[in-house]
Design a protein around this motif. Structure first.
Motif, PDB file in Angstrom:
ATOM      1  N   ASP A  36     -20.098 -29.881 -16.809  1.00  0.00           N
ATOM      2  CA  ASP A  36     -21.497 -30.316 -16.788  1.00  0.00           C
ATOM      3  C   ASP A  36     -21.827 -31.080 -15.509  1.00  0.00           C
ATOM      4  O   ASP A  36     -22.929 -30.947 -14.955  1.00  0.00           O
ATOM      5  CB  ASP A  36     -21.789 -31.194 -18.005  1.00  0.00           C
ATOM      6  N   THR A  37     -20.875 -31.888 -15.062  1.00  0.00           N
ATOM      7  CA  THR A  37     -21.088 -32.656 -13.830  1.00  0.00           C
ATOM      8  C   THR A  37     -21.241 -31.727 -12.640  1.00  0.00           C
ATOM      9  O   THR A  37     -22.142 -31.887 -11.808  1.00  0.00           O
ATOM     10  CB  THR A  37     -19.913 -33.616 -13.587  1.00  0.00           C
ATOM     11  N   ILE A  38     -20.370 -30.739 -12.562  1.00  0.00           N
ATOM     12  CA  ILE A  38     -20.456 -29.769 -11.472  1.00  0.00           C
ATOM     13  C   ILE A  38     -21.740 -28.952 -11.586  1.00  0.00           C
ATOM     14  O   ILE A  38     -22.431 -28.694 -10.595  1.00  0.00           O
ATOM     15  CB  ILE A  38     -19.219 -28.848 -11.482  1.00  0.00           C
ATOM     16  N   ARG A  82     -20.293 -17.118   4.196  1.00  0.00           N
ATOM     17  CA  ARG A  82     -20.399 -16.406   5.486  1.00  0.00           C
ATOM     18  C   ARG A  82     -21.853 -16.331   5.940  1.00  0.00           C
ATOM     19  O   ARG A  82     -22.156 -16.465   7.129  1.00  0.00           O
ATOM     20  CB  ARG A  82     -19.785 -15.007   5.361  1.00  0.00           C
ATOM     21  N   SER A  83     -22.759 -16.132   4.996  1.00  0.00           N
ATOM     22  CA  SER A  83     -24.179 -16.119   5.340  1.00  0.00           C
ATOM     23  C   SER A  83     -24.629 -17.478   5.859  1.00  0.00           C
ATOM     24  O   SER A  83     -25.402 -17.578   6.809  1.00  0.00           O
ATOM     25  CB  SER A  83     -25.010 -15.736   4.108  1.00  0.00           C
ATOM     26  N   GLN A  84     -24.095 -18.540   5.239  1.00  0.00           N
ATOM     27  CA  GLN A  84     -24.490 -19.876   5.640  1.00  0.00           C
ATOM     28  C   GLN A  84     -23.964 -20.257   7.026  1.00  0.00           C
ATOM     29  O   GLN A  84     -24.486 -21.169   7.651  1.00  0.00           O
ATOM     30  CB  GLN A  84     -23.993 -20.888   4.607  1.00  0.00           C
ATOM     31  N   SER A  85     -22.947 -19.576   7.469  1.00  0.00           N
ATOM     32  CA  SER A  85     -22.377 -19.903   8.780  1.00  0.00           C
ATOM     33  C   SER A  85     -23.339 -19.569   9.915  1.00  0.00           C
ATOM     34  O   SER A  85     -23.123 -19.966  11.064  1.00  0.00           O
ATOM     35  CB  SER A  85     -21.058 -19.145   8.989  1.00  0.00           C
ATOM     36  N   GLU A  86     -24.430 -18.852   9.604  1.00  0.00           N
ATOM     37  CA  GLU A  86     -25.360 -18.431  10.645  1.00  0.00           C
ATOM     38  C   GLU A  86     -26.260 -19.566  11.125  1.00  0.00           C
ATOM     39  O   GLU A  86     -26.937 -19.421  12.138  1.00  0.00           O
ATOM     40  CB  GLU A  86     -26.218 -17.274  10.110  1.00  0.00           C
ATOM     41  N   SER A  87     -26.280 -20.692  10.387  1.00  0.00           N
ATOM     42  CA  SER A  87     -27.129 -21.796  10.816  1.00  0.00           C
ATOM     43  C   SER A  87     -26.432 -23.125  10.542  1.00  0.00           C
ATOM     44  O   SER A  87     -25.637 -23.243   9.611  1.00  0.00           O
ATOM     45  CB  SER A  87     -28.479 -21.768  10.081  1.00  0.00           C
ATOM     46  N   ALA A  88     -26.744 -24.127  11.364  1.00  0.00           N
ATOM     47  CA  ALA A  88     -26.184 -25.454  11.165  1.00  0.00           C
ATOM     48  C   ALA A  88     -26.688 -26.057   9.861  1.00  0.00           C
ATOM     49  O   ALA A  88     -25.954 -26.764   9.161  1.00  0.00           O
ATOM     50  CB  ALA A  88     -26.548 -26.358  12.340  1.00  0.00           C
ATOM     51  N   ASP A  89     -27.956 -25.772   9.522  1.00  0.00           N
ATOM     52  CA  ASP A  89     -28.504 -26.299   8.284  1.00  0.00           C
ATOM     53  C   ASP A  89     -27.758 -25.738   7.078  1.00  0.00           C
ATOM     54  O   ASP A  89     -27.438 -26.461   6.126  1.00  0.00           O
ATOM     55  CB  ASP A  89     -29.990 -25.956   8.185  1.00  0.00           C
ATOM     56  N   GLY A  90     -27.485 -24.454   7.128  1.00  0.00           N
ATOM     57  CA  GLY A  90     -26.745 -23.829   6.033  1.00  0.00           C
ATOM     58  C   GLY A  90     -25.349 -24.393   5.906  1.00  0.00           C
ATOM     59  O   GLY A  90     -24.865 -24.661   4.803  1.00  0.00           O
ATOM     60  N   GLN A  91     -24.668 -24.596   7.027  1.00  0.00           N
ATOM     61  CA  GLN A  91     -23.329 -25.172   6.995  1.00  0.00           C
ATOM     62  C   GLN A  91     -23.362 -26.585   6.418  1.00  0.00           C
ATOM     63  O   GLN A  91     -22.516 -26.957   5.601  1.00  0.00           O
ATOM     64  CB  GLN A  91     -22.735 -25.192   8.403  1.00  0.00           C
ATOM     65  N   MET A  92     -24.334 -27.384   6.837  1.00  0.00           N
ATOM     66  CA  MET A  92     -24.413 -28.761   6.370  1.00  0.00           C
ATOM     67  C   MET A  92     -24.672 -28.814   4.869  1.00  0.00           C
ATOM     68  O   MET A  92     -24.075 -29.631   4.150  1.00  0.00           O
ATOM     69  CB  MET A  92     -25.513 -29.517   7.125  1.00  0.00           C
ATOM     70  N   LYS A  93     -25.555 -27.959   4.380  1.00  0.00           N
ATOM     71  CA  LYS A  93     -25.823 -27.936   2.946  1.00  0.00           C
ATOM     72  C   LYS A  93     -24.544 -27.596   2.171  1.00  0.00           C
ATOM     73  O   LYS A  93     -24.240 -28.202   1.144  1.00  0.00           O
ATOM     74  CB  LYS A  93     -26.913 -26.908   2.623  1.00  0.00           C
ATOM     75  N   ALA A  94     -23.805 -26.637   2.673  1.00  0.00           N
ATOM     76  CA  ALA A  94     -22.556 -26.252   2.019  1.00  0.00           C
ATOM     77  C   ALA A  94     -21.570 -27.409   1.985  1.00  0.00           C
ATOM     78  O   ALA A  94     -20.949 -27.701   0.967  1.00  0.00           O
ATOM     79  CB  ALA A  94     -21.936 -25.051   2.730  1.00  0.00           C
ATOM     80  N   LEU A  95     -21.435 -28.076   3.113  1.00  0.00           N
ATOM     81  CA  LEU A  95     -20.488 -29.193   3.205  1.00  0.00           C
ATOM     82  C   LEU A  95     -20.919 -30.357   2.328  1.00  0.00           C
ATOM     83  O   LEU A  95     -20.078 -31.016   1.696  1.00  0.00           O
ATOM     84  CB  LEU A  95     -20.359 -29.640   4.665  1.00  0.00           C
ATOM     85  N   GLN A  96     -22.205 -30.625   2.262  1.00  0.00           N
ATOM     86  CA  GLN A  96     -22.683 -31.748   1.454  1.00  0.00           C
ATOM     87  C   GLN A  96     -22.399 -31.533  -0.027  1.00  0.00           C
ATOM     88  O   GLN A  96     -21.921 -32.439  -0.727  1.00  0.00           O
ATOM     89  CB  GLN A  96     -24.185 -31.946   1.682  1.00  0.00           C
ATOM     90  N   VAL A  97     -22.691 -30.334  -0.511  1.00  0.00           N
ATOM     91  CA  VAL A  97     -22.433 -30.055  -1.917  1.00  0.00           C
ATOM     92  C   VAL A  97     -20.932 -30.040  -2.181  1.00  0.00           C
ATOM     93  O   VAL A  97     -20.461 -30.564  -3.193  1.00  0.00           O
ATOM     94  CB  VAL A  97     -23.077 -28.726  -2.340  1.00  0.00           C
ATOM     95  N   GLY A  98     -20.175 -29.450  -1.266  1.00  0.00           N
ATOM     96  CA  GLY A  98     -18.723 -29.425  -1.420  1.00  0.00           C
ATOM     97  C   GLY A  98     -18.133 -30.818  -1.459  1.00  0.00           C
ATOM     98  O   GLY A  98     -17.251 -31.115  -2.273  1.00  0.00           O
ATOM     99  N   HIS A  99     -18.617 -31.697  -0.572  1.00  0.00           N
ATOM    100  CA  HIS A  99     -18.107 -33.062  -0.547  1.00  0.00           C
ATOM    101  C   HIS A  99     -18.447 -33.800  -1.834  1.00  0.00           C
ATOM    102  O   HIS A  99     -17.641 -34.572  -2.372  1.00  0.00           O
ATOM    103  CB  HIS A  99     -18.672 -33.823   0.653  1.00  0.00           C
ATOM    104  N   GLN A 100     -19.642 -33.561  -2.354  1.00  0.00           N
ATOM    105  CA  GLN A 100     -20.042 -34.222  -3.590  1.00  0.00           C
ATOM    106  C   GLN A 100     -19.148 -33.784  -4.746  1.00  0.00           C
ATOM    107  O   GLN A 100     -18.715 -34.612  -5.561  1.00  0.00           O
ATOM    108  CB  GLN A 100     -21.506 -33.916  -3.902  1.00  0.00           C
ATOM    109  N   ILE A 101     -18.873 -32.500  -4.825  1.00  0.00           N
ATOM    110  CA  ILE A 101     -18.015 -32.004  -5.900  1.00  0.00           C
ATOM    111  C   ILE A 101     -16.591 -32.505  -5.724  1.00  0.00           C
ATOM    112  O   ILE A 101     -15.915 -32.872  -6.692  1.00  0.00           O
ATOM    113  CB  ILE A 101     -18.072 -30.469  -5.964  1.00  0.00           C
ATOM    114  N   ALA A 102     -16.099 -32.541  -4.490  1.00  0.00           N
ATOM    115  CA  ALA A 102     -14.752 -33.050  -4.239  1.00  0.00           C
ATOM    116  C   ALA A 102     -14.636 -34.503  -4.676  1.00  0.00           C
ATOM    117  O   ALA A 102     -13.640 -34.906  -5.295  1.00  0.00           O
ATOM    118  CB  ALA A 102     -14.406 -32.913  -2.760  1.00  0.00           C
TER     119      ALA A 102
END
Length: 262
Positions: free
Chosen positions: A155-157, A182-202
């Motif tokens: 539920d938290t995730i 891979r799609s997100q790698s096309e933009s810095a914004d996409g990469q940052m969003k991915a990293l932010q959510v990943g860091h939160q889950i970690a």
């Protein structure tokens, strides 16, 4: 690129499989033993103890791993703040860390399933086992405590994904998750969003693994106390039998010598 698509960056978001049912998510995982298939009670106790010890060690190991991943993702975020976009080789490392995090979440679900399964089987086989379960809140037993942990973790995730405009269905398989990254790698914004959510889950997983480690440790302590009590009762019963039969046997010393009298 649409904003909602950028948000669906979800760092390997991790979690398609972790959002599945625990039994489904655990079958092929280390530590996910199906104890109902063990017929011999002595073997059940021996393998259950070995499995519990193995899981306790694994929880400690993956707790350390998930902390390292959380720290590494933070490094990627800091790097991205100072550049337009992460280089391909760095983004590739980030993807691998996020994929490893997905695997860690699956392992945790498998371990919780295995220990809950062991608890259920021991209660079915040994009436005395359930009597030793105490100290858990709201009258829970360990099986329900593991189920509660598993549900809370998913539920938290799920809440983290929903806050980013994502659903579990968008990450139903590892392949689709990696394709999204891979799609997100096309933009810095996409990469940052991915990293932010990943860091939160970690970060969430660091806390959740600490809770899981506490549950496993508590169950192992209780199992050890129960087993010692069972063994003490067996030893006492054996000592009483030995004493009874020893005292009931005819004496072989003293008294008159047996000899024919004719």
């Amino acid at each position: 690129m649409p904003k909602h698509f950028l948000r669906s960056s979800l760092a390997s978001v991790l979690i398609a499989v972790s959002l599945a049912a625990p039994a489904q998510a655990s079958g092929a995982l280390t530590g996910a033993t199906e104890f109902t298939q063990i017929l011999n009670n002595g073997e059940l106790i021996a393998l259950g103890g070995q499995n519990a010890e193995q899981i306790a060690n694994q929880v400690t190991q993956i707790s350390n791993q998930v902390e390292q991943i959380a720290n590494q993702i933070r490094i990627y975020e800091n790097m991205l703040q100072n550049t337009m976009q992460l280089p391909d080789h760095v983004w590739g490392q980030a993807q691998q860390d996020l994929a490893n995090l997905q695997g860690i979440v699956q392992q945790g679900q498998g371990m919780a399933f295995s220990m809950g399964n062991l608890d259920d089987v021991l209660k079915q086989r040994f009436d005395s086992y359930a009597d030793f379960q105490n100290g858990l809140p709201n009258g829970q037993d360990f099986s329900s405590a593991y189920q509660s942990w598993s549900d809370t973790n998913r539920d938290t995730i799920g809440g983290t994904l929903a806050a980013a405009g994502l659903t579990a269905e968008q990450f139903a398989t590892e392949e689709s998750t990696m394709a999204q990254l891979r799609s997100q790698s096309e933009s810095a914004d996409g990469q940052m969003k991915a990293l932010q959510v990943g860091h939160q889950i970690a970060t969430q997983q660091v806390e959740q693994m600490q809770k899981l480690r506490g549950l496993v440790s508590q169950q192992m302590t209780m199992m050890g106390t129960w087993y010692q009590s069972e063994q003490a009762e067996k030893d006492l019963a054996q000592a009483r039998r030995d004493a009874f039969f020893g005292s009931a046997a005819p004496s072989t010393s003293g008294g008159q010598q047996m000899q024919p009298r004719w």
